[in-house]
Scaffold this active site. Structure first.
Site, PDB file in Angstrom:
ATOM      1  CG  ASP A  21      -2.298   0.519   0.909  1.00  0.00           C
ATOM      2  OD1 ASP A  21      -2.381   1.749   0.747  1.00  0.00           O
ATOM      3  OD2 ASP A  21      -3.267  -0.239   0.803  1.00  0.00           O
ATOM      4  CG  HIS A  58      -5.346   3.610   0.532  1.00  0.00           C
ATOM      5  ND1 HIS A  58      -4.853   2.364   0.224  1.00  0.00           N
ATOM      6  CD2 HIS A  58      -6.628   3.638   0.085  1.00  0.00           C
ATOM      7  CE1 HIS A  58      -5.800   1.675  -0.394  1.00  0.00           C
ATOM      8  NE2 HIS A  58      -6.879   2.425  -0.490  1.00  0.00           N
ATOM      9  CB  SER A  96      -9.389   0.528  -0.838  1.00  0.00           C
ATOM     10  OG  SER A  96      -8.509   0.850  -1.882  1.00  0.00           O
TER      11      SER A  96
END
Lengths: 179, 495
Positions: free
Chosen positions: B132, B171, B337
């Site tokens: 990520d 994220h 996600s």
């Protein structure tokens, strides 16, 4: 080197705001190809709601693109900049379907020869981004003047910038002449 | 001896013989785990996990017998009490932690994670690589978890610096929180795993993404450095066919690593890497179990999981650890996600429950999923909505006992079902023609009685003249069945 970078930043902004920029106003119904356009099959599931964010679909932004050759330390490249600004008095809130917010596409005689996002990967999150009136957001990329096979491109090319919102918004092209 | 806040637990778990080489130890204070382990280095024991308050899970590291080790433990300084750890049989009553925001994590309840916690709460021996944007290791709900050595393959930072440079929306920290934020610590959110090891592999920057090549490098590095599961909440256009990254995915699969990826958010075809046949492709649903407006679909889709929808309000999104305007905190987001780490987290729970074969994990995730949409597999829900409790207890309908009951109470069967495509079919011959009821059950809580924590289903069928019944089995947790179905099943099975 810091001085060179500062000069380059100023140059981008100047280019966008004054001479070389092509400004368009984009909003609902704007056209332009999505860089990761979904396939046409299979059809929408009957229970699914329409995609997009209706509350924000009226949001309007100005887009501008600039592209120019830049030489540094004997190496040349092409710097592309996308400028985005809310076009009215209110904030423009746009939805993005991934961590990708912008793209640059280079075509020659209608054939795509380079795309910034080709081979790039982004977070799979849906986000919203606020563009404010009078505040220019600038996204940049550099291109080495070669196609994906590594062959140098020569002659006139067209450069378009895409704000990869939902729906995507695309600028009119600017022309670059490569040696 | 060990007390923990448990909101609802009316049914006691069944306990039996102790777990070899593990003890629950109470110390006379709350000490840093690393400091205690350094002190205890010569004693042949090591703290595996800080459970709560002054209680620690301790494991033997030497070759001494359990009796000798327990005796040695009891004589160590600062030790107040020692008790053998004991395995717990599944009970399906929700085990709710005391984290402040747990009630806002609707996705965990939707996929039966609190029930799964009565079987396993994870293990730091299970390593989940998060490919990520990096993560924020100082987040208060992250800093206490096990983070193993990570790597950076994205531009702009050194190879060992996996910290996310985001000041808004980290994220990778969001994804990490879903898989394994600190849990039952009285604040913040709950992770799907109370205990797990996160391997941060930074392959993208928050601002400009990353490259497919970096993803390939990250996969290879994670596999070669001990990852059991790889989560990839990222996407690239499936038309970009890259031999290098395909080879790394296939390398990972050949080494038995579970690969999980979000299906993408284009309301269109499934993106890479989810589209690769060796990757578990995860679509998203909203809090009403509807396919999320953005979720991609297609024949490569395996399952769906909570991905959220914030269009009608933030609470419809997935809550997780984040950075907001430069401050560490929490936010609600939407996207495949966040569906992907729900599945990766459940796979880690399965791993800690002893289900370690990657193919079995994938098959169980598919066939224990709650079938939604068109019966069997469909392009929008895949095999259905994942169910953590069914997965960790291996409650696959193919293991169900199936019978047919006539109105006069006569029962034909049981028979074992078979897999047919995406469905599980039972075929029973010699049944009297006419209206009958097909019923199926799995004694998930192995007590010989059909009840709480077991899976069952009941369906009316009209048996044709030749007397053969073929029925698609859809099982549900006993507690969620209609009361009249429960009464009928109770009469049929528990008689």
């Amino acid at each position: 080197m810091k001085g060179v970078n500062r000069m380059r930043d100023q140059w981008w902004l100047a280019l966008l705001l004054v001479a070389g920029a092509v400004m368009v106003v984009a909003g609902l119904g704007a056209t332009g190809g999505a860089p990761n356009a979904p396939g046409s099959e299979p059809p929408d599931y009957p229970g699914m709601e329409p995609s997009g964010s209706p509350a924000h679909s009226q949001a309007r932004v100005h887009l501008g693109v600039a592209a120019q050759e830049l030489e540094l330390d004997g190496r040349s490249g092409y710097v592309m900049s996308l400028g985005v600004m809310a076009s009215g008095d209110d904030d423009a809130v746009l939805t993005f379907r991934s961590g990708q917010m912008w793209d640059f596409v280079v075509t020659q005689a209608g054939r795509e020869v380079w795309r910034w996002s080709w081979g790039r990967v982004f977070p799979a999150t849906v986000t919203e981004h606020v563009f404010r009136p009078g505040k220019l957001a600038v996204f940049t990329a550099t291109w080495d003047g070669r196609d994906p096979t590594g062959a140098p491109v020569s002659g006139a090319v067209e450069v378009r910038a895409v704000l990869t919102a939902d729906p995507p918004l695309e600028t009119d092209p600017v022309v670059l002449h490569l040696p | 001896m060990l007390t923990r806040p448990v909101a609802r637990r009316p049914q006691a778990a069944t306990v039996d013989a102790s777990v070899p080489g593990e003890w629950i130890v109470q110390l006379n204070g709350d000490y840093p785990v690393q400091a205690v382990n350094t002190t205890w280095a010569a004693a042949g024991v090591q703290i595996v996990e800080h459970l709560a308050d002054n209680f620690y899970l301790v494991a033997a590291t030497g070759g001494a017998s359990d009796a000798e080790t327990e005796d040695r433990l009891a004589r160590l300084p600062n030790v107040v009490s020692v008790e053998p750890n004991r395995p717990v049989h599944p009970v399906a009553v929700a085990y709710n932690p005391n984290d402040t925001y747990f009630a806002r994590q609707w996705g965990l309840t939707m996929v039966s994670v609190p029930q799964a916690w009565n079987v396993t709460r994870g293990s730091r021996n299970v390593v989940v690589a998060v490919l990520d944007t990096g993560l924020l290791p100082n987040h208060p709900d992250i800093q206490g978890i096990s983070i193993v050595n990570g790597r950076n393959f994205a531009s702009g930072q050194s190879a060992t610096n996996y910290t996310d440079d985001a000041t808004n929306l980290s994220h990778g920290t969001m994804v990490t929180g879903i898989i394994g934020a600190m849990t039952n610590n009285g604040s913040g959110m709950a992770g799907i795993n109370w205990s797990v090891s996160i391997m941060p592999v930074r392959v993208m920057s928050s601002r400009s993404g990353g490259t497919v090549a970096a993803v390939g490098q990250g996969i290879r590095w994670a596999v070669d450095n001990g990852a059991h599961i790889i989560n990839m909440s990222l996407a690239w256009d499936a038309s970009y066919n890259d031999t290098f990254v395909n080879q790394q995915i296939e390398y990972a699969a050949s080494r038995g690593v579970v690969l999980v990826a979000g299906a993408g958010n284009d309301s269109g075809r499934i993106t890479m890497p989810a589209a690769h046949p060796d990757v578990i492709a995860v679509g998203a649903v909203d809090r009403n179990k509807r396919v999320a407006w953005y979720s991609n679909y297609g024949p490569q889709l395996d399952v769906v999981a909570p991905g959220g929808d914030t269009r009608s309000g933030q609470a419809g999104g997935i809550l997780s650890t984040d950075i907001v305007s430069g401050r560490l905190g929490y936010s609600y987001q939407q996207g495949t996600s966040f569906a992907s780490p729900h599945v990766a987290g459940i796979a880690a729970l399965m791993y800690s429950a002893g289900i370690t074969d990657a193919q079995e994990i994938r098959e169980l995730l598919r066939h224990t999923a709650e079938d939604l949409g068109t019966p069997g597999f469909d392009n929008y829900y895949g095999y259905g909505l994942v169910n953590a409790y069914a997965a960790v207890t291996r409650s696959d309908p193919v293991r169900a006992q199936v019978s047919v009951a006539a109105e006069d109470g006569r029962v034909t069967g049981p028979a074992l079902p078979q897999r047919m495509g995406g469905q599980t079919i039972a075929r029973i011959e010699g049944v009297a023609p006419g209206a009958q009821a097909v019923f199926a059950w799995i004694d998930t809580v192995p007590d010989g009685v059909l009840g709480e924590g077991d899976f069952a289903g009941l369906a009316a069928v009209n048996v044709p003249a030749e007397g053969t019944v073929a029925a698609d089995l859809v099982l549900a947790l006993w507690e969620t069945l209609p009361s009249n179905d429960r009464a009928r099943l109770d009469a049929l099975v528990n008689r």
